[in-house]
Write an enzyme that holds these catalytic residues in place. Structure first.
Site, mmCIF file in Angstrom:
data_model
loop_
_atom_site.group_PDB
_atom_site.id
_atom_site.type_symbol
_atom_site.label_atom_id
_atom_site.label_comp_id
_atom_site.label_asym_id
_atom_site.label_seq_id
_atom_site.Cartn_x
_atom_site.Cartn_y
_atom_site.Cartn_z
ATOM 1 N N HIS A 77 0.895 -1.380 -0.124
ATOM 2 C CA HIS A 77 -0.015 -0.048 -0.011
ATOM 3 C C HIS A 77 0.894 1.395 -0.113
ATOM 4 C CE1 HIS A 77 1.239 -0.366 4.198
ATOM 5 N NE2 HIS A 77 0.606 1.069 4.531
ATOM 6 N N HIS A 92 1.998 6.806 0.768
ATOM 7 C CA HIS A 92 1.199 6.001 1.282
ATOM 8 C C HIS A 92 -0.134 6.229 0.574
ATOM 9 C CE1 HIS A 92 -1.337 4.480 4.407
ATOM 10 N NE2 HIS A 92 -0.150 3.973 5.096
#
Length: 170
Positions: A77, A92
């Protein structure tokens, strides 16, 4: 046969844009939002470092400068990078997306990979993030800002990949 050859059965994707010295280019198509508007207190309060957010409309994260991939978590992620001019960056994707355990994410690089500005890093399924109940807002965080010259956000609103996003005074 290289990593991209194995992954895609052909040559690695061409670099999409040129980097600029002491600049973080837009790594993901979308709308630039102020850091404090990110729906996560850790990012919004700049605990990890300064930067901004992107509400993505694109599904590919690109290297925002020439450098090295320093981190690709198992959950895929996020990606950590170090530029050739010492900018340490965390991208992120989404909030709380670590809980997705890699579902909806495909890493195109691994730790230690040398990248050029525009190298594809990560494919993202924004619909999968939404379906899992997570915001898609993406944090672009400079984690070593105390060691760098003053930073400013150079883009606003809907912005294309490859446009200067963060600039540092020389």
């Amino acid at each position: 046969m290289g990593f991209f050859d194995k992954l895609f059965g052909g040559k690695a994707a061409e670099t999409k844009f040129k980097g600029e010295k002491m600049t973080v280019m837009m790594p993901l198509e979308g709308k630039v939002i102020p850091l404090e508007e990110l729906p996560d207190e850790t990012f919004a309060s700049a605990i990890l470092g300064g930067g901004c957010g992107i509400e993505p409309t694109g599904d590919t994260v690109y290297a925002p400068f020439d450098g090295t991939v320093t981190q690709v978590p198992e959950s895929l992620h996020a990606v950590g990078l170090m530029s050739d001019d010492n900018i340490e960056l965390l991208i992120h994707v989404g909030m709380d997306t670590v809980e997705m355990k890699g579902n909806g994410f495909t890493s195109l690089v691994k730790e230690g990979t040398k990248v050029k500005a525009g190298t594809p890093l990560l494919k993202v399924d924004l619909d999968a993030i939404r379906a899992a109940g997570h915001p898609t807002a993406t944090a672009i965080i400079v984690t070593n800002g105390d060691d760098l010259p003053e930073m400013s956000v150079a883009a606003a609103g809907d912005t294309a990949v490859g446009v200067p996003l963060l600039k540092f005074k020389a």
